[in-house]
Motif scaffolding. Structure first.
Motif, PDB file in Angstrom:
ATOM      1  N   PHE A   1       0.751  -1.251  -0.183  1.00  0.00           N
ATOM      2  CA  PHE A   1       0.001  -0.106   0.001  1.00  0.00           C
ATOM      3  C   PHE A   1       0.807   1.355  -0.021  1.00  0.00           C
ATOM      4  N   VAL A   2       1.974   1.045   0.918  1.00  0.00           N
ATOM      5  CA  VAL A   2       2.788   2.300   0.627  1.00  0.00           C
ATOM      6  C   VAL A   2       3.476   2.673  -0.520  1.00  0.00           C
TER       7      VAL A   2
ATOM      8  N   ALA B   1       0.936   3.958  -3.147  1.00  0.00           N
ATOM      9  CA  ALA B   1       0.620   5.418  -2.678  1.00  0.00           C
ATOM     10  C   ALA B   1       1.828   6.043  -3.209  1.00  0.00           C
TER      11      ALA B   1
ATOM     12  N   THR C   1       1.390   6.260  -7.064  1.00  0.00           N
ATOM     13  CA  THR C   1       0.335   7.137  -7.521  1.00  0.00           C
ATOM     14  C   THR C   1       0.640   8.653  -7.348  1.00  0.00           C
ATOM     15  N   VAL C   2       1.313   9.081  -6.597  1.00  0.00           N
ATOM     16  CA  VAL C   2       1.853  10.318  -6.223  1.00  0.00           C
ATOM     17  C   VAL C   2       2.686  10.659  -7.670  1.00  0.00           C
TER      18      VAL C   2
END
Length: 237
Positions: free
Chosen positions: A160-161, A164, A167-168
């Protein structure tokens, strides 16, 4: 088609020829990246693409092992841990490459400095890698199903990290490319030394100073090689 097996940790027997194929493909690409690192002295490729490729080789070798012996927990954890962790090294290479592209095309279009870009996202990638490694170690050393599941959840948190951060990264990368293509820099473009602002048309031409070469637009700096690299980054992402 994979054979469904209830007592297999996968729920089926992995297809052997696919496992062998991926071992061969990752071996080939890792060897090519190692050659590139040595030939072009791009040593950062070794702890990123080469190390990530080795991790994928080990992971797919574990999956191939499972196709012969699906009861082996070692083969299963070898596959799961390595194929989950290995992409983190390759993602770090993507961040380094994008920072270099920003330097070549024009840092004035980027909201972040190229160095900040690399440090920020590689740090996030390293954090995700550490979390995944802790989860993988916990899952591999667990003696109970609950313990193994707890380790898997920690690995999932690491994923998940990583997602994220990616995605950024995609948002910032998209913003950068949009600004390059539409010629909308975040800050003024630096004028190279030797370039002089021309005199007004109404002034005597004898007073005009010879201009140095004007900096090309960001779009003009998108050479075929850089475009190919951006395409590769897009596919990899």
């Amino acid at each position: 088609m994979a054979t469904i097996i209830d007592d297999s940790p996968y729920g089926y027997i992995p297809t052997r020829w696919i496992c062998v194929l991926f071992v061969a493909l990752f071996s080939l690409t890792s060897a090519v990246h190692l050659g590139q690192a040595a030939y072009y002295r791009m040593w950062w490729l070794i702890p990123t693409m080469v190390l990530g490729g080795i991790g994928e080789i080990i992971g797919w070798a574990g999956r191939a092992w499972s196709s012969w012996n699906y009861h082996s927990d070692n083969a299963f954890y070898m596959n799961i841990c390595c194929t989950i962790i290995a992409p983190s090294f390759m993602t770090a290479a993507m961040f380094v490459i994008m920072g270099r592209i920003i330097n070549l095309v024009g840092a004035e279009y980027s909201r972040l400095k190229p160095r900040t870009y690399s440090i920020l996202f590689i740090s996030a990638d390293l954090l995700a890698l550490i979390i995944q490694a802790i989860g993988g170690a916990a899952a591999a050393s667990a003696d109970t199903h609950d313990g193994a599941e707890g380790g898997a959840k920690i690995m999932l948190a690491g994923i998940f990290v990583q997602m994220a951060a990616i995605t950024v990264y995609c948002i910032i990368q998209g913003d950068y490319l949009w600004r390059v293509l539409t010629e909308r820099p975040v800050r003024p473009r630096p004028i190279p030394s030797g370039a002089v602002t021309p005199r007004s048309d109404i002034e005597d031409s004898s007073q005009n100073l010879i201009l140095g070469s004007q900096p090309a637009t960001g779009r003009a700096r998108l050479t075929p090689n850089i475009k190919s690299m951006l395409l590769g980054l897009g596919i990899a992402t």
